[in-house]
Design a protein around this motif. Structure first.
Motif, PDB file in Angstrom:
ATOM      1  N   PHE A 234       0.823  -1.214   0.000  1.00 24.84           N
ATOM      2  CA  PHE A 234       0.000   0.000   0.000  1.00 24.84           C
ATOM      3  C   PHE A 234       0.854   1.259   0.000  1.00 24.84           C
ATOM      4  N   GLY A 235       2.148   1.079  -0.097  1.00 27.66           N
ATOM      5  CA  GLY A 235       3.065   2.219  -0.168  1.00 27.66           C
ATOM      6  C   GLY A 235       4.246   1.802  -1.008  1.00 27.66           C
ATOM      7  N   PRO A 236       5.148   2.729  -1.284  1.00 26.35           N
ATOM      8  CA  PRO A 236       6.306   2.401  -2.117  1.00 26.35           C
ATOM      9  C   PRO A 236       7.086   1.198  -1.573  1.00 26.35           C
ATOM     10  N   ILE A 237       7.620   0.401  -2.480  1.00 25.34           N
ATOM     11  CA  ILE A 237       8.464  -0.734  -2.094  1.00 25.34           C
ATOM     12  C   ILE A 237       9.884  -0.209  -1.895  1.00 25.34           C
ATOM     13  N   ASN A 238      10.452  -0.481  -0.737  1.00 24.63           N
ATOM     14  CA  ASN A 238      11.802   0.023  -0.422  1.00 24.63           C
ATOM     15  C   ASN A 238      12.894  -0.975  -0.744  1.00 24.63           C
ATOM     16  N   CYS A 239      12.573  -2.281  -0.692  1.00 26.86           N
ATOM     17  CA  CYS A 239      13.613  -3.273  -0.953  1.00 26.86           C
ATOM     18  C   CYS A 239      13.014  -4.563  -1.491  1.00 26.86           C
ATOM     19  N   VAL A 240      13.751  -5.190  -2.396  1.00 23.88           N
ATOM     20  CA  VAL A 240      13.355  -6.498  -2.925  1.00 23.88           C
ATOM     21  C   VAL A 240      14.565  -7.432  -2.877  1.00 23.88           C
ATOM     22  N   ALA A 241      14.299  -8.734  -2.703  1.00 23.66           N
ATOM     23  CA  ALA A 241      15.385  -9.718  -2.680  1.00 23.66           C
ATOM     24  C   ALA A 241      14.845 -11.073  -3.111  1.00 23.66           C
ATOM     25  N   PHE A 242      15.637 -11.797  -3.904  1.00 23.93           N
ATOM     26  CA  PHE A 242      15.299 -13.181  -4.251  1.00 23.93           C
ATOM     27  C   PHE A 242      15.822 -14.109  -3.152  1.00 23.93           C
TER      28      PHE A 242
END
Length: 274
Positions: A234-242
């Motif tokens: 519901f807000g910006p995504i700050n981090c992603v990881a596989f």
């Protein structure tokens, strides 16, 4: 206690390194949570990381309160360096502060992204700048390496993520979106990258409220084509990881949630029509 800006584990998950806005970088025992070392700094620690061997750490400090941005290197095998809080190498970054940094393949250099969009390769031995790349027009928010460390992906405020060769800094691919990219990661098993972003956190309240519109976006690494989106935040995504096995990924958002997504079987058979 202040915000923790960066966390990194060594290769065998024995120790963990954290950098914080409380002007310190700390080394911890992963299993017990015991603090093993405390390195005090003059300003917030923005990025940190173990080299391939886990023996050498690097961290960068922010340019703030009249203090310069520095990239510091400590050898954990030398207790004197830790005791005296004296890095064996400290590189001042006069022009633009470092916003993200990762080690190169053999621990010989660090690739650092700056707030002006530049990427510099710093030697971990001499401190000199070995190579430069200026492909982004705005701040680099995140840099993550491929599983074999031969490539890295940079996420930028200029609405793109870009793939680079870790050693030559050759620009390989560009993935374009309509919003600032806060984080991007490379799949360890597929030719895929995932990206997350959105507006600046402070602008979110002033714009429309379409539910969970902050999607993680999947691109094919070779064709630069977007092939999927996952809604939820519901807000910006700050981090992603596989996940290291490539069978799932996680995303952390401004909404206070970490979402773990497992890929369904079709994902692994998917082939992009060229």
């Amino acid at each position: 206690m202040r915000a923790v800006w960066c966390v990194d584990c060594d290769w065998d998950t024995k120790n963990v390194l954290t950098g914080s806005a409380d002007n310190s970088c700390r080394l911890w025992d992963c299993e017990t949570g015991k603090q093993l070392a405390l390195l005090n700094t003059n300003s917030a620690v923005r990025t940190c990381g173990f080299d391939f061997s886990g023996n050498i750490i690097m961290f960068s400090t922010d340019k703030q309160m009249g203090y310069q941005c520095y990239l510091n290197f400590f050898d954990l095998r030398d207790p004197q360096q830790i005791e005296d809080n004296q890095p064996y190498l400290s590189i001042p970054c006069n022009d633009a502060k470092i916003t993200s940094a990762v080690w190169g393949p053999l621990g010989e250099f660090v690739n650092a992204g700056h707030e002006n969009g530049e990427i510099n390769q710093f030697s971990a031995k001499s401190g000199e700048i070995l190579k430069k790349a200026k492909e982004h027009s705005r701040q680099i928010n995140d840099i993550q390496t491929s599983v074999d460390l031969t490539m890295f992906i940079s996420a930028s405020k200029d609405n793109t993520a870009k793939l680079f060769d870790s050693t030559s800094l050759e620009h390989i691919k560009t993935f374009k979106t309509e919003r600032p990219v806060n984080s991007a990661a490379i799949s360890p098993i597929m030719d895929h990258v995932v990206m997350g972003g959105g507006q600046e956190a402070m602008e979110v309240t002033t714009t429309s409220t379409r539910i969970g519109k902050f999607e993680a976006r999947f691109f094919h690494a070779a064709y630069e084509e977007e092939f999927g989106r996952v809604k939820g935040h519901f807000g910006p995504i700050n981090c992603v990881a596989f996940h290291p096995d490539g069978k799932s990924y996680s995303s952390g958002g401004e909404d206070g949630y970490v979402r773990i997504h497992y890929f369904d079987p079709q994902y692994f058979d998917f082939e992009l029509e060229a």
